[in-house]
Design a protein around this motif. Structure first.
Motif, PDB file in Angstrom:
ATOM      1  N   ILE A 100       8.529  -6.952   5.485  1.00  0.00           N
ATOM      2  CA  ILE A 100       7.513  -6.091   6.098  1.00  0.00           C
ATOM      3  C   ILE A 100       6.810  -6.836   7.230  1.00  0.00           C
ATOM      4  CG2 ILE A 100       5.379  -4.804   5.668  1.00  0.00           C
ATOM      5  CD1 ILE A 100       6.403  -4.452   2.746  1.00  0.00           C
ATOM      6  N   LEU A 101       6.630  -8.152   7.069  1.00  0.00           N
ATOM      7  CA  LEU A 101       5.943  -8.937   8.107  1.00  0.00           C
ATOM      8  C   LEU A 101       6.747  -9.019   9.397  1.00  0.00           C
ATOM      9  CD1 LEU A 101       4.349 -11.862   6.069  1.00  0.00           C
ATOM     10  CD2 LEU A 101       3.136 -10.236   7.511  1.00  0.00           C
ATOM     11  N   GLU A 102       8.035  -8.673   9.334  1.00  0.00           N
ATOM     12  CA  GLU A 102       8.830  -8.677  10.573  1.00  0.00           C
ATOM     13  C   GLU A 102       8.302  -7.656  11.574  1.00  0.00           C
ATOM     14  OE1 GLU A 102      13.263 -10.286   9.835  1.00  0.00           O
ATOM     15  OE2 GLU A 102      12.918  -8.276   9.064  1.00  0.00           O
ATOM     16  N   THR A 103       7.748  -6.546  11.036  1.00  0.00           N
ATOM     17  CA  THR A 103       7.285  -5.508  11.946  1.00  0.00           C
ATOM     18  C   THR A 103       5.814  -5.174  11.775  1.00  0.00           C
ATOM     19  OG1 THR A 103       8.017  -3.868  10.342  1.00  0.00           O
ATOM     20  CG2 THR A 103       9.541  -4.394  12.124  1.00  0.00           C
ATOM     21  N   GLN A 104       5.228  -5.523  10.601  1.00  0.00           N
ATOM     22  CA  GLN A 104       3.865  -5.092  10.316  1.00  0.00           C
ATOM     23  C   GLN A 104       2.952  -6.304  10.147  1.00  0.00           C
ATOM     24  OE1 GLN A 104       3.165  -1.715  10.064  1.00  0.00           O
ATOM     25  NE2 GLN A 104       5.304  -1.305  10.553  1.00  0.00           N
ATOM     26  N   SER A 105       1.670  -6.007  10.010  1.00  0.00           N
ATOM     27  CA  SER A 105       0.708  -7.095   9.826  1.00  0.00           C
ATOM     28  C   SER A 105       0.552  -7.431   8.338  1.00  0.00           C
ATOM     29  CB  SER A 105      -0.651  -6.682  10.392  1.00  0.00           C
ATOM     30  OG  SER A 105      -1.219  -5.730   9.529  1.00  0.00           O
ATOM     31  N   ALA A 109       1.539  -5.677   4.688  1.00  0.00           N
ATOM     32  CA  ALA A 109       2.564  -6.333   3.864  1.00  0.00           C
ATOM     33  C   ALA A 109       2.026  -6.703   2.483  1.00  0.00           C
ATOM     34  CB  ALA A 109       3.083  -7.574   4.574  1.00  0.00           C
ATOM     35  N   ILE A 110       0.817  -7.258   2.433  1.00  0.00           N
ATOM     36  CA  ILE A 110       0.326  -7.778   1.149  1.00  0.00           C
ATOM     37  C   ILE A 110       0.149  -6.667   0.118  1.00  0.00           C
ATOM     38  CG2 ILE A 110      -1.617  -8.951   0.027  1.00  0.00           C
ATOM     39  CD1 ILE A 110      -1.829 -10.708   2.525  1.00  0.00           C
TER      40      ILE A 110
END
Lengths: 328, 367
Positions: A100-105, A109-110
């Motif tokens: 998720i961190l590849e595209t989101q903050s 993600a957390i």
């Protein structure tokens, strides 16, 4: 003396037993604590750097991943259950954080990673509480299923995490304490509060002591058992957060066999595998005993083959001593 | 009755649909032939046993050819890169398909897998064994059926059609030689192994020991088990840094563990010590870390023998001789691979893109 001869004071029977229980619980607890202190004293003689502040910080950080898992595991074991899937659920959350961190903050993600972990815990809980599947079988199935999910999600290749804020979360300090350690302590405090100060927590002990009695006295056993597995899953997600942010890689094999380390920490910490007895404080001490042992073996340069002997022997000896002291 | 027909139609349709989907993406790698063919262009050893694209003709017919591939396990991207190379070669030939089985790093399971491949009537078996000796019975069973057997990576000490492999011992020696030269034959090192007891970890360690025997000035302070990955390497290295004020180099069997060790060095505030990293795996991310100065040397253990193995199987089925196959002191013959040089700062740039994996290295916390 009179406490040990209930026949002379028949009306005090229940009170005597509970006093005995408290007594043995105290011995059990202080026994574990004494073992930790003894280990620390011996370690400080074996290596003069052991007691240095940076090393103690290292130990506290090193135990955080398994320690957090063990806190969740304590809930499950208190209900006389077992959760073999926590290592795999940790793996799922780790690859989700990375993906998720590849595209989101981080803010996206957390929560998503932890929610996914809770959802897998929910499946465990429903299977155990309502489908009547034994916890060992249900979570053994989830161990394999969740690991499969992690492999499918990544295609078997680790996903690097290049988010610097996320890296700092796992590697930074707050008030001079490593963040993972603070997350461990936070999880511990909340769990300790829930277990000792809420009706839900007391019901967890009741379910583990005698499920039928708990049901008869009005405890919603199915619901609470389900919640316990959701907690264990969610806590595995939190542990995955520490893993992913420290190592900045989403590898699908993250957390393999960690369930066994977590169970070991819980058991060494004095929580009974037969349910109803134990505490998260004990689990913390158990985690620290295993962590300090690993640390001193590394500091003194003990061969990794031999280290496994020490770890295995420690678990058995610790439980043996506790079993004896609680019988005394 | 109507209900039954509808159900049958639905089942038939879903089987057809899943069949069509299977043709589109390959198992495990999840990639389509178009993607794999693009990857094929970048493979380093396509000139070994060269083979034109197009259908494979065996005895004048272009019937379907099924190649079975029993892989050690798919728990490491290196193993997946090896599979993709084989799948890419299969994609170049319309009438060649594969059955891929995952040995799960378990010799008992892999023995069963190989027998399953025989039972399913494959035309040839590609085998990358978990352990050498333990796969002998399965390898014998393949040869007894008269099915060509191509053994890749780790050998099996029994009769086979061809062995294609690399030596972790000599690769360990080469990396250790670079380290010995960098250190001028004097220094303190710590070792972080791959999973203890696994054959590449044993062999890489042996290679290092062979070289260190000639350099008594290099002392191994401590050894830890990094299990090929990052997590266990971090606490191990933290503890080594605490115990030893003077460490010159980390000799690690895996890039992942080296990155973990570097993280521990940064957290301990020891970046200034200039601790050097010597490592193995041969990924593009590893080569990038060599170029950027995080690693001094990376043992170039290539997974791109999968396509060579596939071509060797097809050569055998077509009745063609395998050029370069030679006796090697074990039952069967071996195809010696062209050398993959140890990657150092001198050749890192030229090797980036020719290693495996398309992921980036982690940020170097010391830079």
């Amino acid at each position: 003396m009179s406490e040990t001869t209930p026949s002379s004071r028949p009306r005090d029977g229940a009170g005597t037993r509970s006093r005995q229980q408290i007594f043995s619980a105290l011995i059990g607890r202080t026994g574990v604590l004494a073992a930790l202190i003894l280990l620390i004293i011996v370690s400080s003689f074996l290596n003069d750097r052991f007691l240095s502040v940076p090393n103690l910080m290292n130990v506290l950080r090193q135990v955080s991943i398994v320690g957090i898992l063990a806190v969740g595991m304590t809930f499950v074991i208190l209900t006389k259950g077992i959760d073999l899937s926590v290592g795999s659920i940790l793996g799922v959350s780790v690859v989700l954080f990375a993906g998720i961190l590849e595209t989101q903050s981080m803010a996206v993600a957390i929560p998503l990673g932890i929610l996914a972990a809770m959802a897998l815990g929910l499946v465990n809980g429903l299977g155990v509480a309502f489908a009547g599947i034994p916890p060992f079988i249900m979570t053994l199935g989830m161990l394999s299923f969740a690991r499969g999910l992690a492999f499918i999600y990544t295609g078997g290749t680790p996903i690097p995490i290049l988010d610097e804020a996320f890296f700092n979360l796992g590697n930074g300090y707050t008030f001079g304490v490593p963040n993972p350690t603070l997350i461990l302590l936070g999880t511990l405090l909340v769990s300790g509060f829930v277990l000792t100060q809420t009706p839900f927590g007391r019901s967890v002990y009741a379910i583990g002591s005698n499920e039928d009695a708990a049901r008869l006295s009005g405890v919603p056993v199915g619901l609470y058992t389900t919640i316990v597995y959701v907690i264990s899953g969610g806590v595995a997600g939190i542990s995955g957060l520490v893993y992913a942010s420290q190592l900045s890689v989403g590898t699908p094999i993250a957390g393999q066999a960690y369930e066994l380390d977590a169970i070991a920490a819980v058991v060494v910490g004095g929580t009974s595998l037969f349910g109803g007895k134990g505490s998260v404080t004990g689990t913390l001490i158990g985690t620290l005993i295993i962590g300090v042992l690993a640390n001193i073996l590394n500091l003194t340069g003990v061969d990794p083959f031999v280290q496994q002997l020490f770890k295995g022997a420690l678990i058995v000896v610790a439980v043996f001593i506790m079993a004896r002291s609680s019988r005394a | 009755m109507k209900h039954l027909v509808a159900t049958t139609a639905l089942v038939a349709a879903s089987i057809a649909a899943s069949g069509a989907a299977a043709q589109e993406t390959m198992p495990i790698s999840g990639k389509t032939c178009a993607e794999l063919l693009e990857q094929y262009e970048g493979l380093p050893f396509t000139d070994v046993l060269p083979l034109e694209a197009g259908p494979i003709e065996v005895d004048g017919s272009t019937d379907e050819i099924v190649i079975g591939f029993s892989q050690t396990g798919f728990n490491h991207p290196w193993r997946i890169a090896m599979l993709e190379a084989a799948q890419a070669e299969a994609c170049r030939h319309e009438n060649v398909s594969m059955i891929v089985l995952d040995g799960n790093v378990d010799v008992a399971k892999q023995n069963n897998d190989v027998r399953d491949l025989i039972a399913r009537g494959v035309d040839a078996v590609l085998l990358s064994p978990v352990e050498s000796a333990a796969l002998m019975p399965a390898a014998r069973a393949v040869m007894n059926e008269g099915i060509p057997l191509i053994v890749m990576d780790r050998d099996v000490p029994t009769e086979k059609t061809l062995f294609i492999g690399q030596s972790n011992v000599t690769m360990g020696e080469r990396v250790a030689e670079v380290m010995a030269e960098d250190l001028g034959g004097e220094g303190n090192i710590v070792v972080i192994t791959g999973l203890q007891g696994s054959s590449p970890a044993v062999d890489r360690d042996q290679g290092m020991k062979n070289v260190l025997a000639d350099h008594p000035g290099i002392e191994v302070l401590a050894v830890g088990d990094g299990e090929w990955i990052r997590e266990p390497a971090v606490p191990i290295m933290e503890d080594f840094l605490t115990a030893f004020p003077d460490i010159d180099a980390v000799f690690s069997h895996a890039e992942e563990s080296s990155w973990g060790a570097q993280l521990a060095i940064a957290r301990a505030g020891r970046c200034e010590d200039g601790i050097l990293h010597y490592t193995f795996d041969g990924s593009n991310a590893g080569f990038t870390s060599v170029r950027d100065g995080t690693f001094r040397a990376d043992g170039n253990y290539t997974p791109f023998i999968g396509d060579i193995g596939m071509r060797a199987a097809l050569y055998t089925l077509m009745g063609m001789e395998i050029p370069g196959a030679e006796e090697y002191g074990q039952p069967g013959v071996q195809l010696a691979l062209p050398d993959s040089p140890t990657v150092t700062e001198a050749n890192a740039e030229e090797w980036i893109g020719r290693g495996w994996g398309d992921f980036a290295p982690p940020l170097d916390p010391c830079q």
